[in-house]
Write a protein that holds these residues in place. Structure first.
Motif, PDB file in Angstrom:
ATOM      1  N   LEU A   1      -8.956   6.304  -4.031  1.00  0.00           N
ATOM      2  CA  LEU A   1      -8.364   4.993  -3.752  1.00  0.00           C
ATOM      3  C   LEU A   1      -8.204   4.233  -5.070  1.00  0.00           C
ATOM      4  N   THR A   2      -6.997   3.718  -5.306  1.00  0.00           N
ATOM      5  CA  THR A   2      -6.717   2.918  -6.499  1.00  0.00           C
ATOM      6  C   THR A   2      -6.385   1.499  -6.075  1.00  0.00           C
TER       7      THR A   2
ATOM      8  N   ILE B   1      -4.614   7.041  -1.832  1.00  0.00           N
ATOM      9  CA  ILE B   1      -4.084   5.735  -1.424  1.00  0.00           C
ATOM     10  C   ILE B   1      -4.093   4.810  -2.631  1.00  0.00           C
ATOM     11  N   ASP B   2      -3.056   4.000  -2.753  1.00  0.00           N
ATOM     12  CA  ASP B   2      -2.962   2.990  -3.814  1.00  0.00           C
ATOM     13  C   ASP B   2      -2.597   1.669  -3.156  1.00  0.00           C
ATOM     14  N   ILE B   3      -3.435   0.654  -3.386  1.00  0.00           N
ATOM     15  CA  ILE B   3      -3.168  -0.676  -2.846  1.00  0.00           C
ATOM     16  C   ILE B   3      -2.940  -1.623  -4.019  1.00  0.00           C
TER      17      ILE B   3
ATOM     18  N   ALA C   1       0.852  -1.199   0.000  1.00  0.00           N
ATOM     19  CA  ALA C   1       0.000   0.000   0.000  1.00  0.00           C
ATOM     20  C   ALA C   1       0.883   1.243   0.000  1.00  0.00           C
ATOM     21  N   TRP C   2       0.399   2.287  -0.639  1.00  0.00           N
ATOM     22  CA  TRP C   2       1.133   3.565  -0.756  1.00  0.00           C
ATOM     23  C   TRP C   2       0.174   4.721  -0.496  1.00  0.00           C
TER      24      TRP C   2
END
Length: 208
Positions: free
Chosen positions: A181-182, A143-145, A136-137
């Motif tokens: 969120l991605t 946020i990108d998971i 996760a970032w």
């Protein structure tokens, strides 16, 4: 005049002549000595000193630089500002039996907004038969998971269970609303979903 007198006159004349010549030579020697210039005496060199004096004066007159009170041009970092960071999802026991089903094969909810969140996935209990978050970032604004998609060559059992992971940020940040969120590769390699992470915590999950 007798012979003796003549010789005496000649002798006297000769003596006078010799005396005159001696006097002339002495006078010439004296004249020569008087005409010789005095030997030059070494005098101290009077070299130019203006340049050294001017340099000294300039060094004395130049004002010393005083420390400037102007603030440094380098920007200072705000310790409360969100920073880019990554976290690894940690498997945890699912807090509910079955998360709500929708077009997205995962449910993501805050546990503590800005600090930790949970990821829920329904699928077979067989490893490789359900999508799994692997990293996760966040930069404090999105946020990108990233997910590991299911494996096609694995025989999956028909049982359906809930898998859950917790993601905790090392540097918590303030969250005041919904956040982009991605979900990367959740539908397969290079197949991602862009959605919104609501502010509601995970305790509201069962009411959806």
């Amino acid at each position: 005049m007798n012979k003796t007198a003549t010789i005496g006159v000649i002798a006297t004349a000769t003596a006078l002549t010799l005396a005159a010549c001696s006097g002339d030579e002495a006078d010439n020697d004296a004249t020569t000595t008087e005409q010789q210039p005095d030997a030059p005496t070494a005098e101290p060199s009077e070299g130019p000193t203006d340049t050294a004096e001017e340099t000294t004066e300039e060094a004395t007159e130049t004002p010393s630089e005083e420390p400037s009170d102007a603030p440094s041009e380098e920007p200072t970092e705000d310790p409360s500002a969100p920073v880019e960071q990554t976290a690894l999802p940690v498997p945890v026991d699912a807090s509910i039996d079955t998360p709500p089903q929708n077009e997205i094969p995962a449910t993501i909810k805050w546990l503590e907004p800005g600090e930790s969140l949970h990821v829920y996935v329904n699928g077979s209990s067989t490893p490789g038969c359900f999508v799994e978050p692997i990293e996760a970032w966040t930069d404090g604004e999105a946020i990108d998971i990233a997910f590991s998609p299911t494996e096609d060559d694995v025989a999956c059992t028909a049982d359906i269970v809930t898998h859950a992971w917790e993601i905790t940020w090392d540097s918590p940040y303030e969250v005041t609303g919904e956040m982009p969120l991605t979900l990367t590769d959740i539908l397969g390699e290079d197949e991602s979903i862009d959605t919104i992470l609501p502010l509601a915590p995970v305790t509201d999950l069962t009411s959806e």
